[in-house]
Motif scaffolding. Structure first.
Motif, PDB file in Angstrom:
ATOM      1  N   SER A  34      33.902  41.411  36.433  1.00 21.90           N
ATOM      2  CA  SER A  34      35.068  40.775  37.052  1.00 21.90           C
ATOM      3  C   SER A  34      36.325  41.184  36.305  1.00 21.90           C
ATOM      4  O   SER A  34      36.296  41.466  35.110  1.00 21.90           O
ATOM      5  N   TRP A  35      37.439  41.196  37.035  1.00 20.22           N
ATOM      6  CA  TRP A  35      38.685  41.724  36.478  1.00 20.22           C
ATOM      7  C   TRP A  35      39.777  40.672  36.335  1.00 20.22           C
ATOM      8  O   TRP A  35      40.828  40.949  35.748  1.00 20.22           O
ATOM      9  N   ILE A  42      38.629  32.728  40.156  1.00 19.24           N
ATOM     10  CA  ILE A  42      37.544  33.668  40.455  1.00 19.24           C
ATOM     11  C   ILE A  42      36.443  33.546  39.412  1.00 19.24           C
ATOM     12  O   ILE A  42      35.249  33.491  39.742  1.00 19.24           O
ATOM     13  N   ASN A  43      36.851  33.507  38.133  1.00 16.65           N
ATOM     14  CA  ASN A  43      35.875  33.442  37.050  1.00 16.65           C
ATOM     15  C   ASN A  43      35.486  32.016  36.679  1.00 16.65           C
ATOM     16  O   ASN A  43      34.347  31.762  36.286  1.00 16.65           O
ATOM     17  N   TRP A  47      32.501  32.575  40.579  1.00 18.82           N
ATOM     18  CA  TRP A  47      31.264  33.148  40.058  1.00 18.82           C
ATOM     19  C   TRP A  47      30.292  32.064  39.609  1.00 18.82           C
ATOM     20  O   TRP A  47      29.071  32.198  39.839  1.00 18.82           O
ATOM     21  N   LEU A  66      28.404  36.941  33.318  1.00 18.08           N
ATOM     22  CA  LEU A  66      29.695  37.542  33.651  1.00 18.08           C
ATOM     23  C   LEU A  66      30.228  38.355  32.489  1.00 18.08           C
ATOM     24  O   LEU A  66      30.215  37.902  31.341  1.00 18.08           O
ATOM     25  N   GLN A  76      36.257  48.828  40.701  1.00 20.05           N
ATOM     26  CA  GLN A  76      35.058  47.997  40.798  1.00 20.05           C
ATOM     27  C   GLN A  76      34.045  48.513  41.823  1.00 20.05           C
ATOM     28  O   GLN A  76      32.838  48.448  41.598  1.00 20.05           O
ATOM     29  N   SER A  88      30.138  42.508  41.768  1.00 15.59           N
ATOM     30  CA  SER A  88      31.558  42.409  41.445  1.00 15.59           C
ATOM     31  C   SER A  88      32.308  41.875  42.655  1.00 15.59           C
ATOM     32  O   SER A  88      31.739  41.684  43.736  1.00 15.59           O
ATOM     33  N   ILE A  89      33.600  41.630  42.448  1.00 18.60           N
ATOM     34  CA  ILE A  89      34.511  41.258  43.527  1.00 18.60           C
ATOM     35  C   ILE A  89      35.543  42.375  43.652  1.00 18.60           C
ATOM     36  O   ILE A  89      36.045  42.879  42.643  1.00 18.60           O
TER      37      ILE A  89
END
Length: 340
Positions: A34-35, A42-43, A47, A66, A76, A88-89
């Motif tokens: 993940s970025w 998101i994190n 997730w 993660l 990604q 990933s997203i």
């Protein structure tokens, strides 16, 4: 790529392990790349929900961990194709030209929550967009959109006319089409770089959903929001998985994930979370000193409706050229969002 962890204990805290309970008996551990910042929704929420759903569906036989910073946002898709991580997203707008049909959900003018839009998006993908095979090389396990994107700037913007000539961070996809139509000079910067881009005055503003007020700390560097009801666009995201990683799982676990997690169920939950973090971003703005939300006037709303129609016509033509019945897909999304 899936790590086999037969009856082993995951190291506590290693690689930002997301499991709500330490997986003492997990047979398979997926690596998630993940970025977004560690505390971003998101994190912090999406997730973990993914892991919760995966563990529940597989009775704890599959879990995930993660890892952040493996690659920048635009990389990604290739990272997952190459097997450097299992899932990933991706944000489709970061790779102009690679994705066209995904612009369908980004069109301005949709009504409804991110949850409803994400469900409608998955259904349109299943019925129409999948045939374009734009995600070839990976397994799409969910699709979602963020909430309505608005203009965030340090200087106050109270009219569409104020946007013309501004240097604005705008993602690819429909966001770029809208920015051009409004006369803004577009600057493409991945979301994790927006804070420093604004702080350094390299851009006058950014167009992002309200969650960014908190998720990317825009309350500090872009104190004003120009809000267009329904948003200037919506962003398109996909949760993706390495095809070999999925194939490495036993068939019974594959079926459980496909039936209970992947597709519409996961898309719905991710969209629901985006509604939550958008609300948190609005609340953070309302609580921050010197911050203001300026709603577009009725005249500007009417003017933007005309611009939005022009953008829709252009984008639907592009999607049609990709071999998809764009009008039928658009009508299905509108129907799903209206509850028909």
């Amino acid at each position: 790529m899936v790590k086999f962890t037969k009856l082993t204990t995951l190291l506590a805290g290693a690689a930002f392990a997301l499991s709500g309970t330490v997986a003492l008996a997990a047979d398979y551990t997926l690596t998630i790349s993940s970025w977004a910042p560690p505390t971003h929704g998101i994190n912090a929420k999406m997730w973990p929900k993914f892991v919760e759903m995966v563990e529940e569906a597989t009775d704890g036989q599959v879990t995930a961990e993660l890892k952040l910073g493996i690659a920048p946002p635009p990389a990604q898709m290739d990272l997952i194709m190459d097997g450097a991580a299992d899932a990933s997203i991706i944000f489709h707008g970061y790779q102009p030209g690679r994705f066209v049909t995904t612009k369908l959900i980004e069109l301005p003018g949709y009504e409804g929550s991110a949850e409803a839009a994400s469900v409608a998006y998955w259904r349109a993908y299943d019925s129409f967009l999948r045939a374009a095979d734009e995600h070839r090389g990976v397994k799409v396990i969910a699709l979602h959109t963020h909430g309505p994107a608005q203009l965030h700037s340090n200087a106050s913007v109270t009219s569409l006319d104020d946007i013309s000539g501004m240097k604005v961070r705008i993602p690819g996809g429909v966001g770029g089409d809208v920015g051009s139509a409004l006369g803004a000079t577009g600057i493409q910067v991945p979301a994790p770089k927006v804070y420093e881009t604004l702080a350094s005055k390299a851009a006058d503003g950014v167009v992002m959903p309200l969650e960014s007020r908190k998720g990317f700390k825009l309350t500090e560097v872009a104190q004003n929001v120009y809000e267009m009801p329904g948003g200037l666009y919506r962003g398109s995201f996909a949760f993706i998985m390495n095809e070999d990683s999925f194939a490495d799982l036993p068939e019974d676990l594959q079926k459980k994930l496909d039936d209970q997690v992947f597709g519409e169920p996961l898309s719905r939950e991710i969209g629901k979370i985006w509604d939550e973090i958008d609300a948190e971003g609005r609340a953070a703005t309302e609580a921050a000193d010197g911050n203001a939300i300026n709603e577009a006037s009725s005249d500007d709303q009417a003017r933007f409706a005309t611009i939005a129609e022009e953008v829709r016509t252009k984008v639907l033509a592009e999607i049609s050229e990709a071999g998809v019945d764009a009008d039928a897909a658009y009508d299905q999304i509108k129907s799903d969002l209206s509850g028909n």
